[in-house]
Motif scaffolding. Structure first.
Motif, mmCIF file in Angstrom:
data_model
loop_
_atom_site.group_PDB
_atom_site.id
_atom_site.type_symbol
_atom_site.label_atom_id
_atom_site.label_comp_id
_atom_site.label_asym_id
_atom_site.label_seq_id
_atom_site.Cartn_x
_atom_site.Cartn_y
_atom_site.Cartn_z
ATOM 1 N N LEU A 258 0.568 -1.410 0.078
ATOM 2 C CA LEU A 258 0.334 -0.101 -0.485
ATOM 3 C C LEU A 258 0.944 1.423 -0.043
ATOM 4 C CD1 LEU A 258 -3.123 0.977 0.683
ATOM 5 C CD2 LEU A 258 -2.641 1.215 2.685
ATOM 6 N N ARG A 259 1.868 1.414 0.614
ATOM 7 C CA ARG A 259 3.108 2.447 0.903
ATOM 8 C C ARG A 259 3.593 2.715 -0.674
ATOM 9 N NH1 ARG A 259 6.447 0.499 5.335
ATOM 10 N NH2 ARG A 259 7.660 2.496 4.235
ATOM 11 N N ASP A 260 4.155 1.666 -1.274
ATOM 12 C CA ASP A 260 4.965 1.373 -2.030
ATOM 13 C C ASP A 260 3.801 2.247 -3.294
ATOM 14 O OD1 ASP A 260 6.416 1.301 -3.627
ATOM 15 O OD2 ASP A 260 5.528 -1.059 -5.458
ATOM 16 N N SER B 148 10.480 -5.846 12.221
ATOM 17 C CA SER B 148 9.088 -6.695 12.902
ATOM 18 C C SER B 148 9.278 -8.155 11.710
ATOM 19 C CB SER B 148 7.316 -6.335 12.235
ATOM 20 O OG SER B 148 7.799 -6.045 11.033
ATOM 21 N N LYS B 149 9.684 -8.151 10.714
ATOM 22 C CA LYS B 149 10.284 -9.366 10.277
ATOM 23 C C LYS B 149 11.442 -10.191 10.504
ATOM 24 C CE LYS B 149 9.883 -6.996 5.231
ATOM 25 N NZ LYS B 149 9.688 -5.885 5.194
ATOM 26 N N LYS B 150 12.109 -9.503 10.977
ATOM 27 C CA LYS B 150 13.326 -9.559 12.120
ATOM 28 C C LYS B 150 13.061 -10.662 13.174
ATOM 29 C CE LYS B 150 16.295 -9.695 9.367
ATOM 30 N NZ LYS B 150 16.487 -10.660 8.257
ATOM 31 N N SER C 83 10.403 -0.210 11.380
ATOM 32 C CA SER C 83 9.138 -1.408 11.959
ATOM 33 C C SER C 83 8.881 -2.093 11.153
ATOM 34 C CB SER C 83 8.160 -0.802 12.508
ATOM 35 O OG SER C 83 7.349 0.047 11.184
ATOM 36 N N SER C 84 8.732 -1.801 10.008
ATOM 37 C CA SER C 84 8.742 -2.929 8.997
ATOM 38 C C SER C 84 9.248 -3.832 8.999
ATOM 39 C CB SER C 84 9.004 -2.544 7.609
ATOM 40 O OG SER C 84 8.760 -3.380 6.180
ATOM 41 N N ILE C 85 10.964 -3.424 8.715
ATOM 42 C CA ILE C 85 12.539 -4.358 9.218
ATOM 43 C C ILE C 85 12.757 -5.024 9.809
ATOM 44 C CG2 ILE C 85 14.345 -4.268 8.771
ATOM 45 C CD1 ILE C 85 15.186 -1.993 6.655
HETATM 46 N N1 URA Z 1 12.250 -2.478 3.473
HETATM 47 C C1 URA Z 1 11.557 -2.998 4.399
HETATM 48 O O1 URA Z 1 11.295 -3.983 4.537
HETATM 49 N N2 URA Z 1 10.453 -2.063 4.743
HETATM 50 C C2 URA Z 1 10.685 -0.938 3.433
HETATM 51 O O2 URA Z 1 9.681 -0.207 4.761
HETATM 52 C C3 URA Z 1 11.794 -0.069 2.737
HETATM 53 C C4 URA Z 1 12.512 -1.546 2.974
#
Ligand code: URA
Ligand code: CA
Length: 436
Positions: free
Chosen positions: A169-171, A188-190, A184-186
């Motif tokens: 969506l942000r894209d 949260s995945k880690k 927070s995106s990066i």
């Molecule tokens: N990489 C990500 O994983 N998230 C972002 O929001 C930007 C770069």
């Protein structure tokens, strides 16, 4: 508790702080579809302009972690330290760091993807080794990490669906470039992938997501703060990505470069960055009392061959032909080799990283779309780096291709490698280290 999304958008639009409950409501609702894209777009734009406090950033991260599966690595002994790079060109650090830190007892349980980019992801690169595969069961993965300290598994399960949806969506709503949303995106995945501690390599320069040192520092500090606020020890290195890291850009070519580095004769910049990141990983894992001591331990396992041995065991444990380590000519080979000679003598002033990455992609080393095929054999090997002296006619880059016709690649390289008649200083490799 039930809120109305419109009220929360307004609250953020007016610059007020949202509570933990309010943030969970937003992320749950967006994940399950009860909050529509148009409200989430307005909310993201409000965050873009009003920012988030440290507490909000931590809550947003954990809400996204809990939007899907969380990998449980508790059956693996020791502190699981994950490394994350914010992306770059020809970044071979993961391939080197895994065996390197595993050799001093740090458990590396890597979940990896293929993804888009100039070259493939870690899994694509490793698949240059005949037979190597990451389709293993979770139990086997855990056993391998306990036994060898190193294993890689393909991404599976439903990790951070909230981030997946929000990132897309942000894209399309001009809200990617927001520090709280990126951080927070990066993170949260880690965290969802099971990391107890996190070492971040935040790139800066032309080939990086963040082009300036100030922007890179802001992102690094935001992520370190989130990590430490949610109980994951986190540190960040800010490293140069104005030119590609190391010499090789391409899948099999980078595997060879990683092997060279584990043997102790890799490129200077790649080696230095791996020792720096590695020593922080070892320290965070509690395997050394200081980063200086950790660095000595890592140098030792390079010198005595243990790091290389760990790499071999890792490859063969996952079906790979480990003899490539001693005979790197067994790796996939390109049909054509073309040199790009310097047109004049001078000093290398620029090797614009992102454009060099694009050139590698034109050869077929990376994926333009999710379904594109990747050619593991092709790529580029830089013969010179910024600051090096060159004589007219000397090769600047070796092009490995599977088609004879590489004019577009040569054009791209010509436009993006610039020489100067005057001496040029090599760029700083590591700008800053942020630990809290
Ligand atoms: N990489 C990500 O994983 N998230 C972002 O929001 C930007 C770069
Ligand atoms: Ca490289």
């Amino acid at each position: 508790m039930a809120f109305r999304m419109v009220d929360l958008i307004e609250k953020k639009r007016n610059g007020l702080e949202l509570s933990k409950e309010e943030i969970s409501f937003i992320i749950k609702g967006y994940t399950d579809g009860t909050i529509p894209d148009y409200q989430m777009s307005a909310f993201s734009m409000a965050v873009f302009f009003q920012d988030m406090t440290a507490a909000e950033r931590a809550e947003l991260t954990m809400a996204m972690v809990h939007s899907g599966d969380v990998i449980d690595l508790s059956a693996i002994e020791g502190i699981k330290v994950d490394k994350h790079s914010t992306g770059g060109v020809g970044d071979t650090t993961t391939l080197v760091l895994g065996p390197l830190v595993a050799s001093v007892g740090v458990p590396v349980a890597k979940m990896s993807g293929r993804g888009l980019g100039h070259t493939g992801g870690t899994i694509d690169k490793l698949e240059s080794v005949k037979g190597f595969h990451v389709e293993i069961e979770k139990e086997e993965f855990i056993d391998l990490v306990n036994k060898n300290k190193l294993a890689v598994i393909g991404q599976s399960g439903n990790l951070t669906p909230a981030d997946k949806k929000l990132y897309a969506l942000r894209d399309v709503t001009a809200t990617v470039n927001s520090i709280p949303l990126i951080a927070s995106s990066i993170m949260s995945k880690k965290i969802a992938a099971g990391a107890d501690a996190i070492c971040l390599d935040v790139k800066t320069g032309a080939g990086a997501f963040m082009k300036t040192l100030d922007a890179s520092r802001e992102l690094a500090e935001a992520m370190v703060q989130i990590g430490n606020n949610v109980g994951r020890k986190t540190m960040a290195v800010i490293s140069d990505m104005s030119q590609p890291l190391g010499y090789a850009i391409g899948n099999a070519l980078e595997v060879k470069e990683a092997i060279d580095t584990l043997k102790g004769h890799g490129p200077e910049d790649l080696t230095e960055l791996c020792l720096t990141l590695g020593s922080h990983m070892v320290y965070l894992a509690g395997k050394a009392e200081s980063t200086d001591r950790a660095r000595e331990m890592l140098q030792e396992v390079i010198d005595n061959g243990k790091a290389l041995e760990t790499f071999k065991i890792f490859l063969s444990s996952q079906g790979g032909d480990a003899s490539v380590v001693d005979q790197t000519d067994l790796l996939p080979k390109a049909k054509f080799i073309t040199e790009l000679p310097a047109k004049e003598s001078g000093y290398v002033a620029e090797i614009t990283a992102d454009s060099i990455g694009t050139a590698a992609m034109l050869l077929g080393a990376g994926r333009a779309t999710k379904d594109s095929e990747i050619d593991l054999a092709v790529g580029l090997v830089l013969r010179k780096k910024i600051g090096d002296k060159v004589e007219a006619g000397e090769s600047l880059v070796t092009i490995y291709s599977n088609t004879e016709e590489v004019d577009d690649v040569i054009k791209k390289l010509d436009e993006n490698i610039k020489l100067s008649p005057n001496e040029v200083k090599a760029p700083t490799l590591i700008y800053e280290i942020i630990t809290e």
